[in-house]
Design a protein around this motif. Structure first.
Motif, short mmCIF file in Angstrom:
data_model
loop_
_atom_site.label_atom_id
_atom_site.label_comp_id
_atom_site.label_asym_id
_atom_site.label_seq_id
_atom_site.Cartn_x
_atom_site.Cartn_y
_atom_site.Cartn_z
N LYS A 1 -7.56 -1.28 8.66
CA LYS A 1 -7.36 -2.04 7.44
C LYS A 1 -6.76 -3.39 7.81
O LYS A 1 -5.76 -3.45 8.53
CB LYS A 1 -6.44 -1.31 6.45
CG LYS A 1 -6.15 -2.13 5.18
CD LYS A 1 -5.16 -1.41 4.27
CE LYS A 1 -4.80 -2.27 3.07
NZ LYS A 1 -3.94 -3.43 3.47
N ASP A 2 -7.38 -4.45 7.31
CA ASP A 2 -6.93 -5.82 7.59
C ASP A 2 -6.74 -6.06 9.08
O ASP A 2 -5.76 -6.68 9.52
CB ASP A 2 -5.64 -6.12 6.82
CG ASP A 2 -5.86 -6.10 5.31
OD1 ASP A 2 -6.99 -6.43 4.86
OD2 ASP A 2 -4.92 -5.75 4.57
N TRP B 1 0.85 -1.19 0.00
CA TRP B 1 0.00 0.00 0.00
C TRP B 1 0.88 1.24 0.00
O TRP B 1 1.36 1.68 1.04
CB TRP B 1 -0.90 -0.01 1.23
CG TRP B 1 -2.00 1.01 1.21
CD1 TRP B 1 -2.35 1.84 0.18
CD2 TRP B 1 -2.89 1.32 2.28
NE1 TRP B 1 -3.41 2.64 0.54
CE2 TRP B 1 -3.76 2.33 1.82
CE3 TRP B 1 -3.04 0.82 3.57
CZ2 TRP B 1 -4.76 2.87 2.62
CZ3 TRP B 1 -4.04 1.35 4.38
CH2 TRP B 1 -4.90 2.36 3.90
N HIS C 1 -1.61 6.75 6.40
CA HIS C 1 -2.73 6.24 5.62
C HIS C 1 -4.08 6.77 6.10
O HIS C 1 -5.12 6.28 5.68
CB HIS C 1 -2.73 4.71 5.61
CG HIS C 1 -1.71 4.12 4.70
ND1 HIS C 1 -1.65 4.41 3.36
CD2 HIS C 1 -0.68 3.27 4.94
CE1 HIS C 1 -0.65 3.75 2.80
NE2 HIS C 1 -0.04 3.06 3.73
N THR D 1 -17.11 -4.47 9.02
CA THR D 1 -16.01 -4.64 8.08
C THR D 1 -16.55 -4.80 6.66
O THR D 1 -17.65 -5.32 6.46
CB THR D 1 -15.14 -5.87 8.43
OG1 THR D 1 -15.96 -7.04 8.44
CG2 THR D 1 -14.47 -5.68 9.78
N ILE E 1 -13.72 5.38 2.69
CA ILE E 1 -13.54 4.40 1.64
C ILE E 1 -14.81 4.38 0.79
O ILE E 1 -15.90 4.14 1.31
CB ILE E 1 -13.26 3.00 2.23
CG1 ILE E 1 -11.97 3.01 3.06
CG2 ILE E 1 -13.20 1.95 1.13
CD1 ILE E 1 -10.72 3.35 2.26
N ALA F 1 -8.94 -5.79 -0.02
CA ALA F 1 -8.56 -5.35 1.32
C ALA F 1 -9.78 -5.39 2.24
O ALA F 1 -10.91 -5.18 1.81
CB ALA F 1 -7.99 -3.93 1.27
N ALA G 1 -13.45 4.53 7.56
CA ALA G 1 -12.56 3.46 8.01
C ALA G 1 -11.61 3.93 9.10
O ALA G 1 -11.03 5.02 9.03
CB ALA G 1 -11.76 2.92 6.83
N LEU H 1 -5.43 2.05 11.15
CA LEU H 1 -4.74 2.80 10.11
C LEU H 1 -3.52 3.50 10.70
O LEU H 1 -3.54 3.96 11.84
CB LEU H 1 -5.67 3.85 9.51
CG LEU H 1 -6.89 3.35 8.74
CD1 LEU H 1 -7.78 4.54 8.36
CD2 LEU H 1 -6.49 2.57 7.50
N TRP I 1 -11.58 -3.54 5.20
CA TRP I 1 -11.66 -2.26 5.88
C TRP I 1 -12.63 -2.36 7.04
O TRP I 1 -13.68 -2.99 6.92
CB TRP I 1 -12.14 -1.16 4.92
CG TRP I 1 -11.36 -1.11 3.65
CD1 TRP I 1 -11.66 -1.72 2.47
CD2 TRP I 1 -10.13 -0.41 3.43
NE1 TRP I 1 -10.71 -1.45 1.52
CE2 TRP I 1 -9.75 -0.65 2.08
CE3 TRP I 1 -9.32 0.39 4.22
CZ2 TRP I 1 -8.60 -0.11 1.53
CZ3 TRP I 1 -8.17 0.93 3.68
CH2 TRP I 1 -7.82 0.68 2.35
#
Length: 215
Positions: free
Chosen positions: A143-144, A32, A152, A76, A159, A92, A140, A148, A94
């Motif tokens: 992430k994953d 990313w 980012h 999510t 998003i 991805a 968001a 964040l 989120w």
């Protein structure tokens, strides 16, 4: 690899459109990259506030501090991210607060057609209300499964899977409900007013009548 994503329709609505390939002109990105304009803002939780204002249904302003916002229902979404600089991340995960949750807590007036999403340093991005209200548009925080990073967008970024990533600003601070369209930061500087990656709507010179207000 890929996930079904919402695709903006030409009439300002949204429709579910399964996609398992890259949009035109995009390349698959591993990892990313960090892309943004200007410095990374310093997060001060005691001063942070998320605001909804403009043409609200009750005429008032709605605010959440950081603790209140992070206590809102968390969900999510698995979605791709397509950057106008031509890289795409596929699949991805989120995590955060759906835009529909905000619309339910702070409803817009019936005449609202667009929103302006405001971020730190006065950065802004305009969206059609239908794109903002799409099922998988998300404020968001993760992430994953991880928070964040500041680079980012921590503590909050938008998003919007069906549009190019510039339509989802980092470091979001609020949403303005609008009864007419108005260009945001990059839209005033030559980016397409809508930003659909499947139609490769990158720049304002590609716009057709009705795509946005005059520059």
């Amino acid at each position: 690899m890929g996930q079904p994503v919402e695709r903006a329709s030409g009439e300002g609505g949204t429709e579910e459109a399964p996609r398992f390939e890259l949009p035109p002109g995009q390349r698959l990105q591993r990892g990313w990259p960090v892309t943004h304009y200007g410095p990374v803002p310093k997060f001060r939780p005691e001063r942070w506030e998320f605001r909804v204002f403009g043409a609200t249904a009750d005429g008032g302003k709605h605010c959440w501090n950081h603790d209140e916002f992070t206590a809102l229902p968390y969900t999510t979404v698995v979605a791709d991210l397509h950057c106008v600089t031509r890289f795409s991340m596929l699949g991805a995960e989120w995590g955060g607060v759906p835009a529909r949750t905000i619309l339910g807590l702070a409803p817009p007036a019936p005449s609202v057609t667009h929103v302006m999403v405001w971020a730190e340093y006065g950065f802004s991005s305009n969206l059609r209300l239908a794109d903002f209200a799409a099922e998988r548009t998300l404020f968001a925080t993760h992430k994953d499964g991880e928070l964040l990073t500041a680079e980012h967008g921590f503590p909050l970024r938008l998003i919007v899977p069906q549009l190019y990533a510039w339509k989802g600003p980092k470091w979001v601070r609020g949403v303005e409900y609008m009864t007419a369209d108005r260009r945001g930061f990059w839209e005033e500087r030559g980016y397409h007013n809508i930003g659909d990656p499947w139609r490769e709507q990158r720049y304002s010179y590609q716009e057709e009548p009705g795509d946005g207000p005059e520059l």
